[in-house]
Design a protein around this motif. Structure first.
Motif, PDB file in Angstrom:
ATOM      1  N   ASN A   7     -35.547  -1.129   2.740  1.00 29.58           N
ATOM      2  CA  ASN A   7     -35.649   0.330   2.862  1.00 29.58           C
ATOM      3  C   ASN A   7     -34.310   1.005   2.587  1.00 29.58           C
ATOM      4  N   ASP A   8     -33.223   0.391   3.029  1.00 31.66           N
ATOM      5  CA  ASP A   8     -31.898   0.963   2.783  1.00 31.66           C
ATOM      6  C   ASP A   8     -31.611   1.045   1.287  1.00 31.66           C
ATOM      7  N   VAL A   9     -31.911  -0.032   0.556  1.00 29.40           N
ATOM      8  CA  VAL A   9     -31.660  -0.052  -0.893  1.00 29.40           C
ATOM      9  C   VAL A   9     -32.528   0.999  -1.584  1.00 29.40           C
ATOM     10  N   ALA A  10     -33.783   1.102  -1.189  1.00 31.59           N
ATOM     11  CA  ALA A  10     -34.665   2.116  -1.786  1.00 31.59           C
ATOM     12  C   ALA A  10     -34.120   3.517  -1.510  1.00 31.59           C
ATOM     13  N   HIS A  11     -33.633   3.730  -0.294  1.00 32.28           N
ATOM     14  CA  HIS A  11     -33.078   5.037   0.069  1.00 32.28           C
ATOM     15  C   HIS A  11     -31.815   5.352  -0.744  1.00 32.28           C
ATOM     16  N   VAL A  12     -30.946   4.356  -0.904  1.00 32.12           N
ATOM     17  CA  VAL A  12     -29.716   4.557  -1.686  1.00 32.12           C
ATOM     18  C   VAL A  12     -30.066   4.908  -3.127  1.00 32.12           C
ATOM     19  N   LYS A  13     -31.000   4.169  -3.713  1.00 35.28           N
ATOM     20  CA  LYS A  13     -31.374   4.434  -5.109  1.00 35.28           C
ATOM     21  C   LYS A  13     -31.987   5.825  -5.260  1.00 35.28           C
ATOM     22  N   LYS A  14     -32.803   6.231  -4.292  1.00 37.68           N
ATOM     23  CA  LYS A  14     -33.387   7.568  -4.324  1.00 37.68           C
ATOM     24  C   LYS A  14     -32.296   8.631  -4.178  1.00 37.68           C
ATOM     25  N   SER A  15     -31.367   8.388  -3.277  1.00 39.60           N
ATOM     26  CA  SER A  15     -30.274   9.331  -3.050  1.00 39.60           C
ATOM     27  C   SER A  15     -29.370   9.435  -4.262  1.00 39.60           C
ATOM     28  N   GLY A  20     -27.366  12.648  -8.572  1.00 35.34           N
ATOM     29  CA  GLY A  20     -27.241  12.660 -10.031  1.00 35.34           C
ATOM     30  C   GLY A  20     -27.812  13.926 -10.659  1.00 35.34           C
ATOM     31  N   LYS A  21     -28.861  14.473 -10.057  1.00 28.40           N
ATOM     32  CA  LYS A  21     -29.429  15.728 -10.572  1.00 28.40           C
ATOM     33  C   LYS A  21     -28.466  16.889 -10.364  1.00 28.40           C
ATOM     34  N   LYS A  22     -27.701  16.843  -9.288  1.00 32.55           N
ATOM     35  CA  LYS A  22     -26.747  17.907  -8.997  1.00 32.55           C
ATOM     36  C   LYS A  22     -25.437  17.716  -9.765  1.00 32.55           C
ATOM     37  N   CYS A  23     -25.098  16.461 -10.046  1.00 25.60           N
ATOM     38  CA  CYS A  23     -23.840  16.126 -10.733  1.00 25.60           C
ATOM     39  C   CYS A  23     -24.126  15.119 -11.854  1.00 25.60           C
ATOM     40  N   PRO A  24     -24.840  15.537 -12.893  1.00 23.58           N
ATOM     41  CA  PRO A  24     -25.258  14.579 -13.916  1.00 23.58           C
ATOM     42  C   PRO A  24     -24.098  13.911 -14.661  1.00 23.58           C
ATOM     43  N   LYS A  25     -23.016  14.630 -14.895  1.00 20.38           N
ATOM     44  CA  LYS A  25     -21.876  14.017 -15.595  1.00 20.38           C
ATOM     45  C   LYS A  25     -21.260  12.907 -14.756  1.00 20.38           C
ATOM     46  N   MET A  26     -21.188  13.117 -13.437  1.00 24.00           N
ATOM     47  CA  MET A  26     -20.658  12.089 -12.554  1.00 24.00           C
ATOM     48  C   MET A  26     -21.531  10.840 -12.613  1.00 24.00           C
ATOM     49  N   LEU A  27     -22.842  11.014 -12.532  1.00 30.99           N
ATOM     50  CA  LEU A  27     -23.754   9.873 -12.573  1.00 30.99           C
ATOM     51  C   LEU A  27     -23.660   9.157 -13.917  1.00 30.99           C
ATOM     52  N   GLN A  28     -23.546   9.916 -14.982  1.00 31.72           N
ATOM     53  CA  GLN A  28     -23.422   9.328 -16.316  1.00 31.72           C
ATOM     54  C   GLN A  28     -22.125   8.514 -16.413  1.00 31.72           C
ATOM     55  N   ALA A  29     -21.035   9.056 -15.894  1.00 32.49           N
ATOM     56  CA  ALA A  29     -19.749   8.346 -15.925  1.00 32.49           C
ATOM     57  C   ALA A  29     -19.808   7.083 -15.068  1.00 32.49           C
ATOM     58  N   TYR A  30     -20.445   7.179 -13.915  1.00 33.91           N
ATOM     59  CA  TYR A  30     -20.589   6.018 -13.040  1.00 33.91           C
ATOM     60  C   TYR A  30     -21.390   4.924 -13.743  1.00 33.91           C
ATOM     61  N   GLY A  31     -22.474   5.317 -14.394  1.00 38.27           N
ATOM     62  CA  GLY A  31     -23.286   4.352 -15.141  1.00 38.27           C
ATOM     63  C   GLY A  31     -22.506   3.717 -16.279  1.00 38.27           C
ATOM     64  N   ALA A  32     -21.630   4.503 -16.901  1.00 41.35           N
ATOM     65  CA  ALA A  32     -20.819   3.978 -17.995  1.00 41.35           C
ATOM     66  C   ALA A  32     -19.848   2.899 -17.509  1.00 41.35           C
ATOM     67  N   LEU A  33     -19.383   3.005 -16.254  1.00 43.67           N
ATOM     68  CA  LEU A  33     -18.503   1.971 -15.700  1.00 43.67           C
ATOM     69  C   LEU A  33     -19.211   0.614 -15.678  1.00 43.67           C
ATOM     70  N   GLY A  34     -20.436   0.615 -15.191  1.00 42.42           N
ATOM     71  CA  GLY A  34     -21.203  -0.629 -15.144  1.00 42.42           C
ATOM     72  C   GLY A  34     -21.477  -1.183 -16.529  1.00 42.42           C
ATOM     73  N   ALA A  35     -21.803  -0.293 -17.466  1.00 41.84           N
ATOM     74  CA  ALA A  35     -22.062  -0.728 -18.842  1.00 41.84           C
ATOM     75  C   ALA A  35     -20.795  -1.297 -19.469  1.00 41.84           C
ATOM     76  N   ALA A  36     -19.663  -0.660 -19.203  1.00 38.33           N
ATOM     77  CA  ALA A  36     -18.394  -1.143 -19.762  1.00 38.33           C
ATOM     78  C   ALA A  36     -18.041  -2.513 -19.184  1.00 38.33           C
ATOM     79  N   ALA A  37     -18.305  -2.708 -17.903  1.00 37.00           N
ATOM     80  CA  ALA A  37     -18.000  -3.992 -17.267  1.00 37.00           C
ATOM     81  C   ALA A  37     -18.860  -5.112 -17.838  1.00 37.00           C
TER      82      ALA A  37
END
Length: 114
Positions: A7-15, A20-37
């Motif tokens: 339930n915690d993981v589901a809640h984190v992913k939902k959150s 991300g909807k409020k700060c889409p550039k931040m979420l996009q940049a965060y996702g890019a870190l994982g892709a770069a790694a």
């Protein structure tokens, strides 16, 4: 049990999505870190998740622990592999405490004038 991990993981992913909807550039940049790694596929997904899980322990990020434990299961990590990665995180934390203790002793002695 320490937490209701599923339930915690589901809640984190939902959150994550909600922020991300409020700060889409931040979420996009965060996702890019994982892709770069993961770029170049030098490390397979299982190895990356074992490292991520060990780092999550050393940084004491409970949400990270839950998410990367879930991803380690999906990547096919065995319990023995997870335990070995966690043993390394324990060893690293002990090493960090030792080296920072040396710094603390040095600071003490500098303040004392030695």
């Amino acid at each position: 049990m320490f937490a209701d991990w599923k339930n915690d993981v589901a809640h984190v992913k939902k959150s994550f999505g909600a922020l991300g909807k409020k700060c889409p550039k931040m979420l996009q940049a965060y996702g890019a870190l994982g892709a770069a790694a993961a770029e170049g596929n030098v490390l397979d997904a299982k190895t990356r998740e074992l490292i991520a899980l060990a780092v999550a322990v050393t940084t004491r990020c409970e949400s990270c622990i839950g998410v990367h434990a879930d991803e380690a299961v999906k990547a096919g990590a065995t319990e023995e592999e997870v335990a070995a990665a966690l043993a390394m995180s324990i060893a690293l934390n002990a090493g960090a405490a030792y080296t920072y203790s040396l710094r603390a002793l040095e600071a003490y002695n500098a303040q004392k004038g030695e």
